[in-house]
Scaffold this motif. Structure first.
Motif, mmCIF file in Angstrom:
data_model
loop_
_atom_site.group_PDB
_atom_site.id
_atom_site.type_symbol
_atom_site.label_atom_id
_atom_site.label_comp_id
_atom_site.label_asym_id
_atom_site.label_seq_id
_atom_site.Cartn_x
_atom_site.Cartn_y
_atom_site.Cartn_z
ATOM 1 N N LEU A 1 26.984 56.658 28.543
ATOM 2 C CA LEU A 1 28.284 57.176 28.961
ATOM 3 C C LEU A 1 28.583 58.500 28.266
ATOM 4 O O LEU A 1 29.074 59.443 28.897
ATOM 5 C CB LEU A 1 29.385 56.155 28.673
ATOM 6 C CG LEU A 1 29.394 54.929 29.585
ATOM 7 C CD1 LEU A 1 30.339 53.869 29.044
ATOM 8 C CD2 LEU A 1 29.756 55.311 31.013
ATOM 9 N N LYS A 2 28.254 58.589 26.976
ATOM 10 C CA LYS A 2 28.448 59.851 26.243
ATOM 11 C C LYS A 2 27.557 60.953 26.797
ATOM 12 O O LYS A 2 27.907 62.131 26.725
ATOM 13 C CB LYS A 2 28.185 59.648 24.757
ATOM 14 C CG LYS A 2 29.284 58.878 24.057
ATOM 15 C CD LYS A 2 28.994 58.703 22.583
ATOM 16 C CE LYS A 2 30.108 57.935 21.893
ATOM 17 N NZ LYS A 2 29.799 57.676 20.479
ATOM 18 N N ALA A 3 26.404 60.575 27.350
ATOM 19 C CA ALA A 3 25.476 61.548 27.935
ATOM 20 C C ALA A 3 25.849 61.879 29.384
ATOM 21 O O ALA A 3 25.116 62.590 30.058
ATOM 22 C CB ALA A 3 24.046 61.005 27.861
ATOM 23 N N ASP A 4 26.967 61.353 29.855
ATOM 24 C CA ASP A 4 27.529 61.675 31.166
ATOM 25 C C ASP A 4 26.856 60.977 32.340
ATOM 26 O O ASP A 4 26.787 61.524 33.444
ATOM 27 C CB ASP A 4 27.555 63.195 31.383
ATOM 28 C CG ASP A 4 28.589 63.615 32.404
ATOM 29 O OD1 ASP A 4 29.594 62.891 32.570
ATOM 30 O OD2 ASP A 4 28.392 64.652 33.060
ATOM 31 N N ALA A 5 26.337 59.755 32.128
ATOM 32 C CA ALA A 5 25.795 58.990 33.251
ATOM 33 C C ALA A 5 26.893 58.763 34.285
ATOM 34 O O ALA A 5 28.062 58.587 33.936
ATOM 35 C CB ALA A 5 25.257 57.642 32.769
ATOM 36 N N ALA A 6 26.509 58.768 35.548
ATOM 37 C CA ALA A 6 27.486 58.533 36.616
ATOM 38 C C ALA A 6 28.032 57.113 36.553
ATOM 39 O O ALA A 6 29.213 56.890 36.798
ATOM 40 C CB ALA A 6 26.839 58.782 37.973
ATOM 41 N N ALA A 7 27.152 56.150 36.231
ATOM 42 C CA ALA A 7 27.561 54.751 36.126
ATOM 43 C C ALA A 7 26.592 54.019 35.216
ATOM 44 O O ALA A 7 25.411 54.355 35.155
ATOM 45 C CB ALA A 7 27.581 54.085 37.503
ATOM 46 N N VAL A 8 27.114 53.027 34.504
ATOM 47 C CA VAL A 8 26.291 52.158 33.661
ATOM 48 C C VAL A 8 26.711 50.727 33.979
ATOM 49 O O VAL A 8 27.891 50.389 33.891
ATOM 50 C CB VAL A 8 26.477 52.455 32.153
ATOM 51 C CG1 VAL A 8 25.568 51.564 31.321
ATOM 52 C CG2 VAL A 8 26.218 53.935 31.846
ATOM 53 N N LEU A 9 25.720 49.917 34.367
ATOM 54 C CA LEU A 9 25.990 48.532 34.774
ATOM 55 C C LEU A 9 25.199 47.558 33.914
ATOM 56 O O LEU A 9 24.047 47.817 33.580
ATOM 57 C CB LEU A 9 25.568 48.308 36.232
ATOM 58 C CG LEU A 9 26.267 49.109 37.301
ATOM 59 C CD1 LEU A 9 25.584 48.890 38.645
ATOM 60 C CD2 LEU A 9 27.729 48.718 37.381
ATOM 61 N N SER A 10 25.807 46.412 33.654
ATOM 62 C CA SER A 10 25.072 45.328 33.003
ATOM 63 C C SER A 10 24.339 44.546 34.095
ATOM 64 O O SER A 10 24.692 44.641 35.272
ATOM 65 C CB SER A 10 26.041 44.403 32.267
ATOM 66 O OG SER A 10 26.710 43.570 33.184
ATOM 67 N N PRO A 11 23.332 43.757 33.724
ATOM 68 C CA PRO A 11 22.615 42.962 34.729
ATOM 69 C C PRO A 11 23.474 41.900 35.427
ATOM 70 O O PRO A 11 23.043 41.343 36.426
ATOM 71 C CB PRO A 11 21.499 42.291 33.927
ATOM 72 C CG PRO A 11 21.286 43.193 32.761
ATOM 73 C CD PRO A 11 22.660 43.727 32.432
ATOM 74 N N ILE A 12 24.673 41.644 34.929
ATOM 75 C CA ILE A 12 25.558 40.703 35.626
ATOM 76 C C ILE A 12 26.581 41.448 36.489
ATOM 77 O O ILE A 12 27.518 40.856 37.004
ATOM 78 C CB ILE A 12 26.268 39.729 34.650
ATOM 79 C CG1 ILE A 12 27.146 40.470 33.656
ATOM 80 C CG2 ILE A 12 25.259 38.829 33.969
ATOM 81 C CD1 ILE A 12 28.061 39.560 32.843
ATOM 82 N N GLY A 13 26.375 42.762 36.647
ATOM 83 C CA GLY A 13 27.233 43.549 37.528
ATOM 84 C C GLY A 13 28.490 44.082 36.892
ATOM 85 O O GLY A 13 29.322 44.670 37.568
ATOM 86 N N LYS A 14 28.633 43.900 35.594
ATOM 87 C CA LYS A 14 29.824 44.407 34.905
ATOM 88 C C LYS A 14 29.624 45.891 34.602
ATOM 89 O O LYS A 14 28.666 46.269 33.939
ATOM 90 C CB LYS A 14 30.026 43.642 33.605
ATOM 91 C CG LYS A 14 31.189 44.130 32.790
ATOM 92 C CD LYS A 14 31.308 43.371 31.482
ATOM 93 C CE LYS A 14 32.387 43.996 30.616
ATOM 94 N NZ LYS A 14 32.387 43.446 29.283
ATOM 95 N N PRO A 15 30.514 46.746 35.102
ATOM 96 C CA PRO A 15 30.382 48.165 34.788
ATOM 97 C C PRO A 15 30.864 48.463 33.366
ATOM 98 O O PRO A 15 31.881 47.919 32.914
ATOM 99 C CB PRO A 15 31.270 48.855 35.823
ATOM 100 C CG PRO A 15 32.231 47.813 36.267
ATOM 101 C CD PRO A 15 31.593 46.478 36.042
ATOM 102 N N PHE A 16 30.121 49.282 32.670
ATOM 103 C CA PHE A 16 30.580 49.819 31.393
ATOM 104 C C PHE A 16 31.235 51.153 31.726
ATOM 105 O O PHE A 16 30.640 51.981 32.423
ATOM 106 C CB PHE A 16 29.409 50.050 30.434
ATOM 107 C CG PHE A 16 28.729 48.789 29.987
ATOM 108 C CD1 PHE A 16 29.320 47.952 29.051
ATOM 109 C CD2 PHE A 16 27.486 48.441 30.489
ATOM 110 C CE1 PHE A 16 28.682 46.790 28.623
ATOM 111 C CE2 PHE A 16 26.843 47.285 30.064
ATOM 112 C CZ PHE A 16 27.444 46.457 29.130
ATOM 113 N N THR A 17 32.460 51.355 31.265
ATOM 114 C CA THR A 17 33.185 52.589 31.547
ATOM 115 C C THR A 17 33.670 53.205 30.243
ATOM 116 O O THR A 17 33.647 52.558 29.197
ATOM 117 C CB THR A 17 34.410 52.323 32.446
ATOM 118 O OG1 THR A 17 35.353 51.523 31.702
ATOM 119 C CG2 THR A 17 34.012 51.617 33.740
#
Length: 165
Positions: A96-112
């Motif tokens: 997220l600090k590196a500016d990824a468009a989205a980060v998801l866990s394998p259970i579908g939970k988005p990290f924001t």
């Protein structure tokens, strides 16, 4: 001069790339399925050999070395057009600090950006409790519902990125 439709990114926009923290990832098959449906390159990053689909859009990056070598590789390759799949909260924070468009866990939970601080704090508290000898248990077993939630979340993240760049 032609103009792009309002809900599509400009023609010179870099491609979307799915980066998967592949060691112990329970949704590798689902990542391939969704990425190929969208025509998006997927790279599986791991510390050791893993089997992958034989397709030009599917790549494997084996990163031997220190404990966080795969994490470091992922962060170095994150762009604003990257979707990252990881269960590692600290890697999610770095992406997220590196500016990824989205980060998801394998259970579908988005990290924001709004949720990552609480996730890191909870992880730290649980680690402290375990270090003190507390029996805190682990995550729940991975379920079909988790897999389904992940498929929906990944598809949604890719659709949003394709539409809004």
């Amino acid at each position: 001069m032609t103009q792009d439709a309002p809900d599509t990114p400009p023609l010179d926009t870099p491609p979307i790339h799915l980066l998967v923290d592949a060691d112990a990832c329970p949704v590798r098959e689902q990542c391939v399925k969704v990425a190929l449906r969208h025509g998006i390159k997927v790279t599986f990053i791991s510390n050791s050999f893993i089997r992958i689909e034989d397709d030009p859009l599917v790549e494997r990056e084996i990163v031997p070395g220190k404990f966080d070598a795969a994490d470091d590789w992922i962060v170095e390759h994150v762009t604003a057009r990257s979707v990252v799949v990881t269960a590692d909260i600290l890697l999610a924070e770095r992406c997220l600090k590196a500016d990824a468009a989205a980060v998801l866990s394998p259970i579908g939970k988005p990290f924001t950006h709004d949720s990552i601080g609480m996730a890191v704090a909870t992880r730290s508290i649980m680690a402290d409790l375990r270090a003190g000898g507390a029996q805190v248990g682990g995550p729940a077993a991975f379920s079909r519902t988790d897999r389904s939630r992940f498929l929906s979340a990944l598809d949604l993240a890719l659709v949003r990125l394709k539409r809004h760049g």
